[in-house]
Design an enzyme around this catalytic site. Structure first.
Site, PDB file in Angstrom:
ATOM      1  N   TYR A  58      65.503  47.827  27.326  1.00 48.44           N
ATOM      2  CA  TYR A  58      64.244  47.844  26.556  1.00 48.44           C
ATOM      3  C   TYR A  58      63.517  46.556  26.914  1.00 48.44           C
ATOM      4  CZ  TYR A  58      61.576  48.611  22.179  1.00 48.44           C
ATOM      5  OH  TYR A  58      60.597  48.826  21.240  1.00 48.44           O
ATOM      6  N   ARG A  61      48.821  51.959  29.009  1.00 47.70           N
ATOM      7  CA  ARG A  61      48.956  50.560  28.534  1.00 47.70           C
ATOM      8  C   ARG A  61      50.442  50.331  28.280  1.00 47.70           C
ATOM      9  NH1 ARG A  61      51.763  48.540  24.960  1.00 47.70           N
ATOM     10  NH2 ARG A  61      50.801  49.055  22.988  1.00 47.70           N
ATOM     11  N   LYS A  83      62.810  53.991  24.718  1.00 52.37           N
ATOM     12  CA  LYS A  83      62.662  54.146  23.260  1.00 52.37           C
ATOM     13  C   LYS A  83      63.623  55.221  22.751  1.00 52.37           C
ATOM     14  CE  LYS A  83      58.784  51.637  22.361  1.00 52.37           C
ATOM     15  NZ  LYS A  83      58.410  50.759  21.276  1.00 52.37           N
ATOM     16  N   GLU A  86      53.129  56.721  22.349  1.00 50.47           N
ATOM     17  CA  GLU A  86      53.545  55.378  22.762  1.00 50.47           C
ATOM     18  C   GLU A  86      52.708  54.872  23.926  1.00 50.47           C
ATOM     19  OE1 GLU A  86      56.336  53.875  21.082  1.00 50.47           O
ATOM     20  OE2 GLU A  86      55.435  52.129  22.026  1.00 50.47           O
ATOM     21  N   ASP A  87      52.270  53.651  23.808  1.00 51.40           N
ATOM     22  CA  ASP A  87      51.628  52.928  24.901  1.00 51.40           C
ATOM     23  C   ASP A  87      50.465  53.681  25.548  1.00 51.40           C
ATOM     24  OD1 ASP A  87      53.428  51.045  24.185  1.00 51.40           O
ATOM     25  OD2 ASP A  87      54.368  50.803  26.134  1.00 51.40           O
ATOM     26  N   ASP A 126      53.537  54.758  17.407  1.00 52.23           N
ATOM     27  CA  ASP A 126      54.454  53.642  17.185  1.00 52.23           C
ATOM     28  C   ASP A 126      53.749  52.294  17.316  1.00 52.23           C
ATOM     29  OD1 ASP A 126      56.967  52.437  16.931  1.00 52.23           O
ATOM     30  OD2 ASP A 126      57.126  52.256  19.101  1.00 52.23           O
ATOM     31  N   ASP A 127      52.815  52.182  18.249  1.00 56.34           N
ATOM     32  CA  ASP A 127      52.152  50.890  18.474  1.00 56.34           C
ATOM     33  C   ASP A 127      51.263  50.512  17.300  1.00 56.34           C
ATOM     34  OD1 ASP A 127      53.065  50.247  21.212  1.00 56.34           O
ATOM     35  OD2 ASP A 127      52.174  52.201  21.595  1.00 56.34           O
ATOM     36  N   ASN A 151      54.476  41.871  24.420  1.00 58.54           N
ATOM     37  CA  ASN A 151      55.630  42.152  25.286  1.00 58.54           C
ATOM     38  C   ASN A 151      55.159  42.374  26.713  1.00 58.54           C
ATOM     39  OD1 ASN A 151      57.518  42.255  23.113  1.00 58.54           O
ATOM     40  ND2 ASN A 151      56.724  44.266  22.571  1.00 58.54           N
TER      41      ASN A 151
END
Ligand SMILES: NC(=O)c1ccc[n+]([C@@H]2O[C@H](COP(=O)([O-])OP(=O)(O)OC[C@H]3O[C@@H](n4cnc5c(N)ncnc54)[C@H](O)[C@@H]3O)[C@@H](O)[C@H]2O)c1
Ligand SMILES: O=C(O)C[C@H](O)C(=O)O
Ligand SMILES: [Mg+2]
Length: 607
Positions: free
Chosen positions: A129, A181, A199, A270-271, A291-292, A435
């Site tokens: 991760y 992203r 994830k 996600e992302d 999630d973000d 991150n």
């Protein structure tokens, strides 16, 4: 095989779509074995002998399965196998090579991988991760060796329903990205697959969702990353990213197809690059969350609830500067507003505690540029015509108690910034949350040194402990991995219709209450990551209770359970790689997976 006392019990493989050929009718009883998480049942055969072979003797079983001679002679305990894995891992010189080794292990011996991960979660999480997954995504096209998950392309539209029929397992949860992203690393196109894969490995390791009930899903809708498009090894479509309108059409089709194929599926976004209109579009129609925006909001709220206690400053007197006004920055700020309101402030008073900064400076009404929709809520009107591009000047103006970083700008909290925070606060709250580690706004040791050990700190990626003033200080990790596994498991077990804001808020409250006495005494913001499975049970219970309060649960049988009973139930439904002890089954799976080149011969003979 299940080790039971000193005998081995044959079990059916739960993982292969091509099951191991079943042993002949057993002499002894057959009992139903409820699969954790999934509702399906299989039979576990409790015989120690059968008509054809002695089940208690691994060598006999190998002979029966005709795998005898295909593996080294010794039947090893899991401990010995794990020791070898850890040694192999230590031999790999770089994090990326360790990542590759662990990927291979997961593909060839799934239970062993999860046993290893569960037993070494603090050490191995950074390898599967953040931060290593960031480098893996950047180089996915170079390091790719085997398929994991599904890829769906723009050209597949109109056919998504048919294509997802190719996935061989029953799915309970999917993590879905378009790669636009990836962490703070920008648009990586389908190289972003590392994120859903990583994830979902955490869903399994932290919350016990069965590995075969997870679907990593990456949309191949083009990429604006020119270097990747031009790289001969890139494995996605070589076109620019489709428009937002086209992506919406594609997602409309996909959401319907996924939910039709697997009713009740939990879908985690996600992302995706901001702006992300899909959450508003789908949150009241499907069982989904982002999630973000939401997971990050919850995890930072949980850490903040604990930070407030340590800071000694009442909630109403906090003021926050957020560097970064994207999905995560605005998501976190909104979550904190809800908390301030619950603590007695009006919504307007709460909103005004937040100063949001994007790449053009403080977000204000009179800045002269057109603000993106999601920033308007926090846009300031009290700047008296002055614009703030410099973070240090803004700190002098606002005198914040909290400095959050969700900007993707590594090192943005440099020495002068941190020292300013230290001058105006006894205990400055400094959360560099971007991150991977290279994008973190500062490191733990910088935050500690420049505040003379007074910073209340959490970062998105892990940092090592740091000795200061004769004390070993441990950083908090404000990463959504503390909550998304529990949110997902709760949605699966309660068969939630939708995932509401109350459910997300409940995940934060549960996380903030999950610290043990020692962790509280040490002023930790988050529980020790080594307790993540226990913590996920607490988060899951909190989210299920919120779903029940809001009438979002379709599984009403859980309503009558006491909290203790609910915890027992949650644990009983969690995949436990130690309980799956299946030495010879693992061996056979490895052979079926083609390790050692045995696939064809073995399959021909045995399937
Ligand atoms: N810790 C966690 O659990 C967690 C969760 C989600 C996201 N993140 C991290 O947060 C970061 C941002 O994610 P996102 O989804 O909001 O991305 P995003 O692209 O939506 O937002 C990035 C924001 O940073 C701003 N920005 C860029 N350069 C800047 C500069 N020089 N000064 C000030 N602001 C600047 C942009 O204007 C934008 O508002 C990423 O690095 C991501 O990895 C961490
Ligand atoms: O992936 C992570 O580590 C957290 C977060 O979802 C992110 O996008 O950075
Ligand atoms: Mg993310």
């Amino acid at each position: 095989m299940v080790a039971s006392g000193d005998s081995y019990i044959y079990t059916r493989s739960d993982y292969q779509s091509t099951p191991i050929k079943q042993a002949p009718a057993p002499a002894a009883s057959v009992v139903p074995d409820v699969h954790p998480v999934s509702n399906s049942t299989s039979t576990r055969q409790l015989s120690t002998t059968s008509g054809d072979y002695d089940n208690s003797n691994p060598h006999e079983v190998r002979k029966y399965l005709r795998t005898y001679g295909l593996t080294p002679p010794v039947v090893e305990s899991f401990e010995v196998q794990a020791q070898r894995c850890l040694r192999l891992l230590a031999m790999k010189p770089t994090p990326l090579e360790k990542f590759q080794y662990l990927t291979h292990l997961k593909a060839s011996n799934v239970h062993l991988f999860y046993r290893l991960l569960a037993g070494n979660v603090k050490e191995l999480t950074p390898l599967i991760y953040t931060p290593t997954v960031g480098e893996a995504c950047q180089r996915w096209h170079e390091i790719y060796t085997q398929p994991e998950g599904m890829y769906l392309s723009w050209d597949d539209r109109g056919n998504l329903h048919n294509i997802i029929q190719n996935w061989p397992h029953n799915v309970e949860i999917t993590v879905l990205t378009d790669g636009s992203r990836i962490l703070g690393l920008g648009d990586l196109g389908i190289n972003g697959m590392g994120i859903p894969v990583g994830k979902l490995a955490l869903y399994t390791a932290c919350a016990g969702i069965r590995p075969d009930a997870t679907l990593p899903l990456t949309l191949d809708l083009g990429t604006n990353n020119k270097a990747l498009r031009e790289d001969p090894l890139y494995m996605g479509s070589r076109r620019e990213k489709v428009t937002a309108e086209e992506e919406k059409e594609f997602l409309d089709e996909l959401m319907a197809a996924l939910t039709d194929k697997w009713p009740g599926i939990v879908i985690q976004f996600e992302d995706f690059k901001n702006p992300f209109p899909a959450l508003e579009r789908y949150r009241n129609k499907y069982t989904c969350f982002n999630d973000d925006i939401q997971g990050t909001g919850a995890v930072i709220l949980a850490g903040f609830m604990n930070a407030v206690k340590t800071s000694g400053i009442p909630v109403k007197d906090h003021r926050a500067i957020f560097l970064g006004a994207g999905s995560a920055g605005v998501g976190v700020a909104k979550q904190l507003v809800d908390f301030f309101v619950k603590e007695g402030l009006s919504e307007d008073e709460a909103r005004r505690r937040f100063y949001i900064v994007d790449s053009n400076g403080l977000v204000t009404n009179d800045r002269g540029d057109k603000l993106a929709e999601h920033k308007l809520y926090f846009s300031r009107d009290d700047n008296q015509g002055r614009q703030y591009q410099s973070l240090s000047r803004l700190i002098e103006f606002v005198k914040p108690t909290i400095l959050m970083g969700l900007s993707t700008i590594g090192g943005a909290f440099y020495r002068d910034i941190i020292e300013r925070m230290a001058r105006i606060n006894a205990r400055p709250i400094i959360f560099p949350l971007s991150n991977p580690s290279s994008k973190s706004e500062c490191t733990f040791d910088e935050a500690i040194r420049y505040t003379d050990g007074r910073a209340i700190f959490a970062s998105g990626s892990p940092f090592p402990s740091f000795e200061y003033g004769g004390k070993l200080l441990t950083p908090g990790q404000g990463n959504n991995m503390y909550v998304f596994p529990g949110i997902g498991l709760a949605a699966i077990l309660s068969r939630a219709k939708h995932i509401t804001s109350e459910m997300i808020y409940a995940s934060a409250e549960a996380l903030s209450n999950s610290l043990n006495e020692q962790e509280r005494r040490d002023d930790w913001l988050y529980p020790d990551i080594r307790r993540i499975r226990e913590v996920s049970v607490i988060v899951t219970r909190g989210v299920i209770r919120a779903a029940q309060r809001e009438n979002m649960d379709r599984e009403h049988s859980l309503r009558n359970l006491t909290d203790d009973q609910l915890d027992t139930y949650i644990k009983s439904r969690m995949y436990d790689p130690f309980r799956e002890a299946d030495l010879l089954g693992d061996e056979v799976r490895q052979l079926l997976n083609g390790v050692g080149g045995m696939t064809n011969g073995f399959q021909k003979h045995h399937l």
